[in-house]
Design a protein around this motif. Sequence first.
Motif, PDB file in Angstrom:
ATOM      1  N   ILE A 153      -2.389   4.397   4.453  1.00  0.00           N
ATOM      2  CA  ILE A 153      -2.131   3.093   3.832  1.00  0.00           C
ATOM      3  C   ILE A 153      -3.402   2.242   3.874  1.00  0.00           C
ATOM      4  N   ARG A 154      -3.729   1.646   2.709  1.00  0.00           N
ATOM      5  CA  ARG A 154      -4.942   0.813   2.602  1.00  0.00           C
ATOM      6  C   ARG A 154      -4.547  -0.574   2.114  1.00  0.00           C
ATOM      7  N   VAL A 155      -5.290  -1.559   2.571  1.00  0.00           N
ATOM      8  CA  VAL A 155      -5.012  -2.946   2.180  1.00  0.00           C
ATOM      9  C   VAL A 155      -6.312  -3.594   1.723  1.00  0.00           C
ATOM     10  N   LEU A 156      -6.256  -4.317   0.613  1.00  0.00           N
ATOM     11  CA  LEU A 156      -7.439  -4.987   0.074  1.00  0.00           C
ATOM     12  C   LEU A 156      -7.636  -6.340   0.781  1.00  0.00           C
ATOM     13  N   TYR A 157      -8.798  -6.512   1.373  1.00  0.00           N
ATOM     14  CA  TYR A 157      -9.185  -7.742   2.083  1.00  0.00           C
ATOM     15  C   TYR A 157      -8.227  -8.136   3.200  1.00  0.00           C
ATOM     16  N   LYS A 158      -7.096  -8.740   2.862  1.00  0.00           N
ATOM     17  CA  LYS A 158      -6.215  -9.283   3.913  1.00  0.00           C
ATOM     18  C   LYS A 158      -4.780  -8.902   3.566  1.00  0.00           C
ATOM     19  N   PRO A 159      -4.025  -8.410   4.536  1.00  0.00           N
ATOM     20  CA  PRO A 159      -2.662  -7.991   4.188  1.00  0.00           C
ATOM     21  C   PRO A 159      -1.770  -9.166   3.771  1.00  0.00           C
ATOM     22  N   SER A 160      -1.093  -8.998   2.640  1.00  0.00           N
ATOM     23  CA  SER A 160      -0.103  -9.982   2.197  1.00  0.00           C
ATOM     24  C   SER A 160       1.220  -9.676   2.905  1.00  0.00           C
ATOM     25  N   GLU A 161       2.207 -10.520   2.696  1.00  0.00           N
ATOM     26  CA  GLU A 161       3.543 -10.249   3.258  1.00  0.00           C
ATOM     27  C   GLU A 161       4.039  -8.892   2.795  1.00  0.00           C
ATOM     28  N   GLU A 162       3.806  -8.614   1.503  1.00  0.00           N
ATOM     29  CA  GLU A 162       4.255  -7.335   0.946  1.00  0.00           C
ATOM     30  C   GLU A 162       3.517  -6.163   1.624  1.00  0.00           C
ATOM     31  N   ASP A 163       2.223  -6.342   1.851  1.00  0.00           N
ATOM     32  CA  ASP A 163       1.459  -5.289   2.532  1.00  0.00           C
ATOM     33  C   ASP A 163       1.992  -5.058   3.954  1.00  0.00           C
ATOM     34  N   ALA A 189      -2.218  10.291  11.177  1.00  0.00           N
ATOM     35  CA  ALA A 189      -2.164   9.453   9.971  1.00  0.00           C
ATOM     36  C   ALA A 189      -3.260   8.391  10.078  1.00  0.00           C
ATOM     37  N   ALA A 190      -3.560   7.750   8.951  1.00  0.00           N
ATOM     38  CA  ALA A 190      -4.663   6.781   8.954  1.00  0.00           C
ATOM     39  C   ALA A 190      -4.319   5.560   8.103  1.00  0.00           C
ATOM     40  N   PHE A 191      -4.971   4.453   8.445  1.00  0.00           N
ATOM     41  CA  PHE A 191      -4.792   3.211   7.684  1.00  0.00           C
ATOM     42  C   PHE A 191      -6.060   2.381   7.817  1.00  0.00           C
ATOM     43  N   GLY A 192      -6.146   1.337   6.990  1.00  0.00           N
ATOM     44  CA  GLY A 192      -7.296   0.463   7.134  1.00  0.00           C
ATOM     45  C   GLY A 192      -7.424  -0.507   5.968  1.00  0.00           C
ATOM     46  N   SER A 193      -8.205  -1.547   6.198  1.00  0.00           N
ATOM     47  CA  SER A 193      -8.445  -2.537   5.150  1.00  0.00           C
ATOM     48  C   SER A 193      -9.828  -2.310   4.541  1.00  0.00           C
ATOM     49  N   TYR A 194     -10.036  -2.902   3.379  1.00  0.00           N
ATOM     50  CA  TYR A 194     -11.336  -2.741   2.720  1.00  0.00           C
ATOM     51  C   TYR A 194     -11.575  -3.936   1.807  1.00  0.00           C
ATOM     52  N   GLY A 195     -12.831  -4.091   1.385  1.00  0.00           N
ATOM     53  CA  GLY A 195     -13.166  -5.205   0.504  1.00  0.00           C
ATOM     54  C   GLY A 195     -13.359  -4.763  -0.932  1.00  0.00           C
ATOM     55  N   TRP A 196     -14.090  -3.661  -1.159  1.00  0.00           N
ATOM     56  CA  TRP A 196     -14.313  -3.240  -2.549  1.00  0.00           C
ATOM     57  C   TRP A 196     -14.231  -1.733  -2.768  1.00  0.00           C
ATOM     58  N   SER A 197     -14.735  -0.902  -1.817  1.00  0.00           N
ATOM     59  CA  SER A 197     -14.716   0.532  -2.133  1.00  0.00           C
ATOM     60  C   SER A 197     -13.616   1.285  -1.383  1.00  0.00           C
ATOM     61  N   GLY A 198     -13.460   1.067  -0.073  1.00  0.00           N
ATOM     62  CA  GLY A 198     -12.286   1.573   0.649  1.00  0.00           C
ATOM     63  C   GLY A 198     -12.274   3.056   0.959  1.00  0.00           C
ATOM     64  N   GLU A 199     -13.427   3.635   1.322  1.00  0.00           N
ATOM     65  CA  GLU A 199     -13.469   5.077   1.597  1.00  0.00           C
ATOM     66  C   GLU A 199     -12.953   5.459   2.995  1.00  0.00           C
ATOM     67  N   ALA A 200     -12.840   4.503   3.901  1.00  0.00           N
ATOM     68  CA  ALA A 200     -12.616   4.863   5.319  1.00  0.00           C
ATOM     69  C   ALA A 200     -11.370   5.721   5.512  1.00  0.00           C
ATOM     70  N   VAL A 201     -10.260   5.343   4.886  1.00  0.00           N
ATOM     71  CA  VAL A 201      -9.010   6.071   5.133  1.00  0.00           C
ATOM     72  C   VAL A 201      -9.160   7.533   4.682  1.00  0.00           C
ATOM     73  N   LYS A 202      -9.759   7.703   3.505  1.00  0.00           N
ATOM     74  CA  LYS A 202      -9.978   9.080   3.006  1.00  0.00           C
ATOM     75  C   LYS A 202     -10.853   9.868   3.995  1.00  0.00           C
ATOM     76  N   GLU A 203     -11.882   9.234   4.489  1.00  0.00           N
ATOM     77  CA  GLU A 203     -12.779   9.936   5.419  1.00  0.00           C
ATOM     78  C   GLU A 203     -12.099  10.231   6.763  1.00  0.00           C
ATOM     79  N   VAL A 210      -0.747  10.546  16.328  1.00  0.00           N
ATOM     80  CA  VAL A 210      -1.998   9.786  16.456  1.00  0.00           C
ATOM     81  C   VAL A 210      -2.260   9.083  15.128  1.00  0.00           C
ATOM     82  N   ILE A 211      -2.288   7.757  15.170  1.00  0.00           N
ATOM     83  CA  ILE A 211      -2.556   6.981  13.960  1.00  0.00           C
ATOM     84  C   ILE A 211      -3.867   6.234  14.185  1.00  0.00           C
ATOM     85  N   VAL A 212      -4.797   6.420  13.264  1.00  0.00           N
ATOM     86  CA  VAL A 212      -6.124   5.824  13.448  1.00  0.00           C
ATOM     87  C   VAL A 212      -6.377   4.818  12.331  1.00  0.00           C
ATOM     88  N   GLY A 213      -6.839   3.636  12.727  1.00  0.00           N
ATOM     89  CA  GLY A 213      -7.124   2.585  11.752  1.00  0.00           C
ATOM     90  C   GLY A 213      -8.586   2.195  11.755  1.00  0.00           C
TER      91      GLY A 213
END
Length: 404
Positions: A372-382, A341-355, A308-311
């Motif tokens: 896995i966390r990504v800042l704002y918008k995933p790049s190719e590398e992300d 496992a968990a993943f998600g994007s964030y803008g400045w603080s990014g607590e969701a994945v930890k929670e 189960v992977i939750v984003g």
Amino acid sequence: MKPVELKNGIYWVGAVDWAVRDFHGYETPRGTSYNNYLIDDEEPTLLDAVHHDFVEVSIENISRIIDPKKIKHIVINHIENDHASGFARILDIVPSANIYLTDRGKKGLERFLDLSRYKVSVVKSGDTLKIGKRTLQFIETPMMHWPDSMFTYIKEEKILISQDAFGQHLATVERFDDEFVNNRSMDELEDSVIDYYANILMPYGNVIKGKIEEIKKLGIEIEMIAPDHGVIWRSHIDKVLSLYSDMVDAKAKLSAVIVYDTMWHSTEQMVFPIAKGLEDEGIPVKIIKLRATPKSVAIKEVWKSRGVIVGSPTLNNGIFPSVAEFLTYLKGLRPKNRLFAAFGSYGWSGEAVKELYEMAKAMKLEVFEPGIRVLYKPSEEDLNKCYEFGIAFGKALKEYHAKT
Ligand code: FEO
């Protein structure tokens, strides 16, 4: 629907609810039925009632067989409102009927009905009631689905009235499993059993397992299982027992589900490379977007999947509301034997994945970290990292599946 005879003199006298889509907060896209049963014996006996909105339908069905005033005994196998809220109206018609229910059933029902006005007998496992040619045997089944629940076994006919257990939320013209399978499919019936179990009975797997073992030890023969929702089992009894046997052990195939929601599509963009990584590892995967899917369907897919992977994006320093709601619902259902496992994007603080991980650990799920966390918008590398995350999770899932 008219009454339907199960066996000589034993009838389904319930009602089909084609329209219900919200069953105390649980989505029922296929509707449901409220099943109750009449035994036309020397002492006519009614087993269960129906939801109060449908009680006149049930009374009309009873009237097609006997005058409802002739009912001598009423068995209350379960006091939840979808069955018990119809009793008040039935007792208006037959106030002199003898009522049988468990001790917990009596203590619960007297919060809704003044039982001192009626002839009430508390029964326990092993007690029997002779109603003429037939004998009823009571079997207490606490937590299948509530503490008050019990089964009633009609000995001479080998019919088990199983209230919620083995039920399905299905509105159908078919009353029997074989009719449904002929007209629809076994896959749909099986899916309905799993959906019902995952959303209603999942927390009680160990209790149900113990009770099934206990019933086997009683050595009772079963030719028909008649639940209080959905179709009656007469042709595929082994199938539903085998499904339950797998479900009480929380077994699932090697597969994964990605459950997510998104604000501005950044978390959503992460989903597809993760899924591709899983696929490339040979893991069948399903993707569930929460705002586009009933919660009950998401729960069912979690139930069917080993991984189960939750984003979730981070919103206001926490988990996105629809994802938090889903996990709160899941937590109450006490899932087990799943790798998370968990993943998600964030803008400045990014607590969701930890929670998300904190919630999974609180549920005692096995976790695959780090997420896995990504800042704002995933790049190719992300996006490449998301793909690698899917690959790594797939490998870990295979190991987890093989050893547990
Ligand atoms: Fe169908 Fe627990 O009631």
